[in-house]
Design a protein around this motif. Structure first.
Motif, PDB file in Angstrom:
ATOM      1  N   ILE A  41       4.283  -9.375   0.296  1.00  0.00           N
ATOM      2  CA  ILE A  41       4.492  -8.035  -0.253  1.00  0.00           C
ATOM      3  C   ILE A  41       5.661  -7.368   0.459  1.00  0.00           C
ATOM      4  N   GLU A  42       6.558  -6.755  -0.321  1.00  0.00           N
ATOM      5  CA  GLU A  42       7.682  -5.982   0.229  1.00  0.00           C
ATOM      6  C   GLU A  42       7.597  -4.556  -0.296  1.00  0.00           C
ATOM      7  N   VAL A  43       7.749  -3.598   0.611  1.00  0.00           N
ATOM      8  CA  VAL A  43       7.758  -2.187   0.226  1.00  0.00           C
ATOM      9  C   VAL A  43       9.013  -1.567   0.802  1.00  0.00           C
ATOM     10  N   ASN A  48      12.798   9.765  -2.275  1.00  0.00           N
ATOM     11  CA  ASN A  48      11.515   9.907  -2.966  1.00  0.00           C
ATOM     12  C   ASN A  48      11.195   8.675  -3.827  1.00  0.00           C
ATOM     13  N   ARG A  49      12.032   7.657  -3.732  1.00  0.00           N
ATOM     14  CA  ARG A  49      11.840   6.432  -4.525  1.00  0.00           C
ATOM     15  C   ARG A  49      11.129   5.362  -3.695  1.00  0.00           C
ATOM     16  N   VAL A  50      10.074   4.791  -4.269  1.00  0.00           N
ATOM     17  CA  VAL A  50       9.300   3.736  -3.617  1.00  0.00           C
ATOM     18  C   VAL A  50       9.367   2.493  -4.503  1.00  0.00           C
ATOM     19  N   ALA A  51       9.678   1.351  -3.887  1.00  0.00           N
ATOM     20  CA  ALA A  51       9.722   0.082  -4.615  1.00  0.00           C
ATOM     21  C   ALA A  51       8.755  -0.894  -3.958  1.00  0.00           C
ATOM     22  N   ILE A  52       7.920  -1.517  -4.776  1.00  0.00           N
ATOM     23  CA  ILE A  52       6.933  -2.490  -4.299  1.00  0.00           C
ATOM     24  C   ILE A  52       7.166  -3.778  -5.069  1.00  0.00           C
ATOM     25  N   ARG A  53       7.194  -4.881  -4.335  1.00  0.00           N
ATOM     26  CA  ARG A  53       7.442  -6.188  -4.967  1.00  0.00           C
ATOM     27  C   ARG A  53       6.572  -7.233  -4.272  1.00  0.00           C
ATOM     28  N   ALA A  54       6.012  -8.142  -5.053  1.00  0.00           N
ATOM     29  CA  ALA A  54       5.207  -9.232  -4.486  1.00  0.00           C
ATOM     30  C   ALA A  54       5.240 -10.420  -5.432  1.00  0.00           C
ATOM     31  N   GLU A  55       5.174 -11.604  -4.850  1.00  0.00           N
ATOM     32  CA  GLU A  55       5.094 -12.829  -5.641  1.00  0.00           C
ATOM     33  C   GLU A  55       3.952 -13.667  -5.107  1.00  0.00           C
ATOM     34  N   THR A  56       3.284 -14.360  -6.005  1.00  0.00           N
ATOM     35  CA  THR A  56       2.194 -15.233  -5.592  1.00  0.00           C
ATOM     36  C   THR A  56       2.229 -16.518  -6.419  1.00  0.00           C
ATOM     37  N   GLN A  57       1.813 -17.593  -5.796  1.00  0.00           N
ATOM     38  CA  GLN A  57       1.732 -18.889  -6.472  1.00  0.00           C
ATOM     39  C   GLN A  57       0.474 -19.589  -5.996  1.00  0.00           C
ATOM     40  N   SER A  58      -0.144 -20.327  -6.878  1.00  0.00           N
ATOM     41  CA  SER A  58      -1.298 -21.131  -6.474  1.00  0.00           C
ATOM     42  C   SER A  58      -1.394 -22.353  -7.374  1.00  0.00           C
ATOM     43  N   THR A  59      -2.024 -23.366  -6.862  1.00  0.00           N
ATOM     44  CA  THR A  59      -2.226 -24.606  -7.603  1.00  0.00           C
ATOM     45  C   THR A  59      -3.692 -24.984  -7.522  1.00  0.00           C
ATOM     46  N   LYS A  60      -4.245 -25.392  -8.638  1.00  0.00           N
ATOM     47  CA  LYS A  60      -5.622 -25.848  -8.671  1.00  0.00           C
ATOM     48  C   LYS A  60      -5.587 -27.297  -9.154  1.00  0.00           C
ATOM     49  N   GLU A  83       9.184   7.234  -8.583  1.00  0.00           N
ATOM     50  CA  GLU A  83       9.675   8.371  -7.798  1.00  0.00           C
ATOM     51  C   GLU A  83       8.538   9.352  -7.588  1.00  0.00           C
ATOM     52  N   LEU A  84       8.453   9.842  -6.356  1.00  0.00           N
ATOM     53  CA  LEU A  84       7.454  10.845  -6.002  1.00  0.00           C
ATOM     54  C   LEU A  84       8.091  12.231  -6.140  1.00  0.00           C
ATOM     55  N   PRO A  85       7.301  13.296  -6.255  1.00  0.00           N
ATOM     56  CA  PRO A  85       7.861  14.637  -6.424  1.00  0.00           C
ATOM     57  C   PRO A  85       8.525  15.205  -5.165  1.00  0.00           C
ATOM     58  N   ALA A  86       8.423  14.510  -4.030  1.00  0.00           N
ATOM     59  CA  ALA A  86       9.057  14.973  -2.790  1.00  0.00           C
ATOM     60  C   ALA A  86       9.548  13.754  -2.020  1.00  0.00           C
ATOM     61  N   ASP A  87      10.567  13.965  -1.175  1.00  0.00           N
ATOM     62  CA  ASP A  87      11.061  12.882  -0.329  1.00  0.00           C
ATOM     63  C   ASP A  87       9.995  12.457   0.662  1.00  0.00           C
ATOM     64  N   VAL A  88      10.046  11.195   1.033  1.00  0.00           N
ATOM     65  CA  VAL A  88       9.074  10.607   1.949  1.00  0.00           C
ATOM     66  C   VAL A  88       9.758  10.283   3.261  1.00  0.00           C
ATOM     67  N   LEU A 104      -0.772   2.670   0.650  1.00  0.00           N
ATOM     68  CA  LEU A 104       0.356   3.256   1.375  1.00  0.00           C
ATOM     69  C   LEU A 104       0.030   4.700   1.697  1.00  0.00           C
ATOM     70  N   MET A 105       0.270   5.092   2.936  1.00  0.00           N
ATOM     71  CA  MET A 105       0.160   6.485   3.349  1.00  0.00           C
ATOM     72  C   MET A 105       1.590   6.931   3.657  1.00  0.00           C
ATOM     73  N   LEU A 106       2.145   7.789   2.809  1.00  0.00           N
ATOM     74  CA  LEU A 106       3.550   8.158   2.893  1.00  0.00           C
ATOM     75  C   LEU A 106       3.687   9.645   3.192  1.00  0.00           C
ATOM     76  N   PRO A 107       4.025   9.993   4.455  1.00  0.00           N
ATOM     77  CA  PRO A 107       4.157  11.406   4.806  1.00  0.00           C
ATOM     78  C   PRO A 107       5.356  12.048   4.112  1.00  0.00           C
ATOM     79  N   LYS A 108       5.159  13.280   3.694  1.00  0.00           N
ATOM     80  CA  LYS A 108       6.252  14.021   3.062  1.00  0.00           C
ATOM     81  C   LYS A 108       7.261  14.418   4.128  1.00  0.00           C
ATOM     82  N   ARG A 109       8.516  14.355   3.761  1.00  0.00           N
ATOM     83  CA  ARG A 109       9.578  14.785   4.672  1.00  0.00           C
ATOM     84  C   ARG A 109       9.563  16.304   4.734  1.00  0.00           C
ATOM     85  N   ALA A 110       9.705  16.838   5.938  1.00  0.00           N
ATOM     86  CA  ALA A 110       9.741  18.289   6.103  1.00  0.00           C
ATOM     87  C   ALA A 110      10.943  18.837   5.338  1.00  0.00           C
TER      88      ALA A 110
END
Length: 120
Positions: A41-43, A48-60, A83-88, A104-110
């Motif tokens: 997982i990459e965050v 105020n923009r958050v990007a989340i990306r993940a890849e998974t593979q499995s074989t049975k 995008e969130l309504p305030a900068d993080v 994710l716990m993302l504090p708002k920027r003052a």
């Protein structure tokens, strides 16, 4: 909108479901990502923009003696950008992955203080 057929032993490939809650001084974001390893997982946060990306593979693979009778492969990629309504503030941001849910716990920027300039 079309849906893919669902098989009981294979996870569905669809957009990761997400909840975003404004907790006052921070945002709490929960994203369902079943079957993903936390190292995959990459965050990233930019303003105020958050990007989340993940890849998974499995074989049975099912074997009987030396002959392979059945093999299945599964790969999925999850990607969400929002995008969130305030900068993080990246300082103090926390990420936790447990039971297929990324939290994710993302504090708002003052808010920035403005300053009046004196014209000489």
């Amino acid at each position: 909108l079309t849906t893919m057929p669902r098989y009981p032993d294979m996870p569905a490939v669809e957009r990761a479901l997400m909840d975003v809650v404004d907790k006052g001084d921070h945002f709490e974001v929960k994203v369902d990502m079943p079957g993903v390893k936390k190292d995959d997982i990459e965050v990233s946060i930019e303003g105020n923009r958050v990007a989340i990306r993940a890849e998974t593979q499995s074989t049975k693979e099912e074997k009987e003696g030396e002959r392979v009778l059945h093999t299945e492969r599964f790969a999925a990629m999850y990607a969400r950008t929002f995008e969130l309504p305030a900068d993080v503030s990246e300082a103090g941001a926390e990420a936790r992955y447990e039971d297929g849910v990324l939290t994710l716990m993302l504090p708002k920027r003052a808010p920035g203080t403005s300053k009046k300039l004196t014209i000489n």
